[in-house]
Design an enzyme around this catalytic site. Structure first.
Site, PDB file in Angstrom:
ATOM      1  CB  SER A  85      42.349  29.869  38.359  1.00 20.49           C
ATOM      2  OG  SER A  85      42.836  29.824  39.785  1.00 20.49           O
ATOM      3  CB  THR A 212      41.843  34.615  41.899  1.00 15.04           C
ATOM      4  OG1 THR A 212      40.798  35.733  41.124  1.00 15.04           O
ATOM      5  CG2 THR A 212      42.446  35.597  42.803  1.00 15.04           C
ATOM      6  CB  VAL A 241      44.592  44.881  35.939  1.00 12.58           C
ATOM      7  CG1 VAL A 241      44.720  44.830  37.388  1.00 12.58           C
ATOM      8  CG2 VAL A 241      45.538  45.361  34.555  1.00 12.58           C
ATOM      9  N   GLY A 242      42.131  43.072  36.606  1.00 11.20           N
ATOM     10  CA  GLY A 242      40.835  42.834  37.354  1.00 11.20           C
ATOM     11  C   GLY A 242      41.163  43.347  38.631  1.00 11.20           C
ATOM     12  CG  ASP A 243      38.666  41.333  41.866  1.00 13.97           C
ATOM     13  OD1 ASP A 243      39.609  40.555  41.022  1.00 13.97           O
ATOM     14  OD2 ASP A 243      38.364  41.102  43.136  1.00 13.97           O
ATOM     15  N   GLY A 266      35.745  40.045  39.386  1.00 10.83           N
ATOM     16  CA  GLY A 266      36.704  40.784  39.395  1.00 10.83           C
ATOM     17  C   GLY A 266      35.812  43.132  39.308  1.00 10.83           C
TER      18      GLY A 266
END
Length: 358
Positions: A85, A212, A241-243, A266
């Site tokens: 991850s 993450t 793109v996440g958080d 996210g």
């Protein structure tokens, strides 16, 4: 009046103005150093003897800058090919390309940097720090982020996909439509369902679907920093793109208040900029755990799409926050079920339970 009482009275008269002129000074007691992270921060060693939180705590308490210590810690995971991850070995996007996101914040220096959709660099957390230190910007993305990394002297790998991650990606492709674009409206939903199905069969750790690492620390001087790094949602749409690299979502640090970071879905975090929200709740006086629960309640309230709700009408996805305040108090909170977070302090490294909302 005797000579003795006269002298005593005169002395008290002289001392009183001096005492008023120099009021009592409150000395702030030192903070007990601590490093916290998501649970994988105390799981991987990449062939060495230390986990992320152990290395970060050792360096931080030996005088190394707090953020530099945290980045050295998360580098263990970024460079571990078994960590699916984060960094090298992270699960790829739907096209089989590993795209990495990261951001970092330095409380005392009041600066931050991030990268998103970065390809070919195993340690995006280091590039994020370079963005903060060497540019006037907070976020570089895609090819621009890669070009910047190359200019900074980073080796650009042709492909970060490990054999293990490749085998899992090929299995995911086998189970989804081979063309993958026949029904774009269902693509993301089907892809996530298959990833979760593979997790249920034990092929992928469920945490790695949204995997993450967030890592935050405070030293004895009270200096607070944080870093978040990820390979993002497993088998995501290319370019998603996440958080994680977004300030206020995947990470937020305020030297006067504390730090907060996230793992999990996210998109749910982004909608509420929950790490920033947590910091503001702590600024109002809430304990880290209560501030985190306030953010989770906001997420639950904002989750209205049926596809994201379980039969009980509650969010069906996972989301965790890791929170540290300026006093050194910390907490982990989770939206659903059981989860843990890593802690390292003078008593060593260990896992602590996150407080669940549901």
């Amino acid at each position: 009046m005797t000579r003795r009482t006269l002298l005593a009275g005169s002395a008290s008269t002289l001392v009183a103005p001096i005492a008023r002129a120099f009021p009592e000074v409150m000395i702030k007691s030192p903070v007990k150093p601590v490093v916290i992270s998501s649970s994988n921060g105390n799981a991987f060693k990449n062939g060495g003897t230390e986990t992320c939180v152990q290395r970060a705590f050792r360096l931080m308490t030996s005088g190394t800058d707090v953020l530099d210590s945290l980045i050295e810690g998360v580098n263990i995971l970024e460079l571990d090919p078994l960590e699916l991850s984060v960094g090298w070995g992270g699960l790829p996007n739907a096209d089989g390309v590993v795209q990495l996101d990261s951001c970092c914040m330095h409380g005392p220096k009041k600066w931050a940097g991030g990268v998103a959709a970065l390809e070919g660099v195993k340690t995006p957390s280091r590039v994020a720090r370079d963005v903060a230190e060497r540019t006037d910007h907070h976020l570089l993305v895609g090819k621009g982020a890669q070009d910047f990394a190359r200019n900074m002297g980073y080796a650009i790998e042709p492909n970060l996909l490990t054999d293990h991650a490749r085998s899992l990606w090929l299995e995911w492709r086998r189970r989804t439509d081979p063309d993958h674009y026949l029904d774009p409206t269902k693509r993301a939903e089907v892809g996530l369902d298959v990833a979760l199905e593979m997790a249920g069969e034990g092929l992928i750790d469920p945490l790695h679907v949204y995997g993450t690492i967030n890592c935050d620390g405070i030293n004895a001087k009270g200096e607070i920093c944080g870093v978040t790094t990820t390979s993002g949602l497993a088998f995501k749409i290319p370019g998603r793109v996440g958080d994680s690299p977004i300030l206020g979502a995947g990470l937020y640090v305020d030297q006067e208040v504390g730090a907060a970071g996230s793992t999990g879905r996210g998109e749910a975090n982004l909608y509420g900029l929950c790490s920033f929200l947590i910091i503001e709740e702590m600024r109002r006086g809430l304990h880290p755990k209560d501030a985190g629960m306030a953010a989770l309640k906001r997420v639950a309230k904002n989750t209205v799409e049926k596809r994201l709700l379980n039969p009980a009408g509650k969010p069906s996805f996972g989301l965790q926050f890791y929170i540290l305040d300026a006093q050194g108090r910390h907490a982990g909170v989770t939206l659903n079920g059981r989860a843990a977070y890593a802690v390292c302090d003078e008593n060593g490294a260990r896992l602590a339970q996150c407080e669940p909302l549901f």
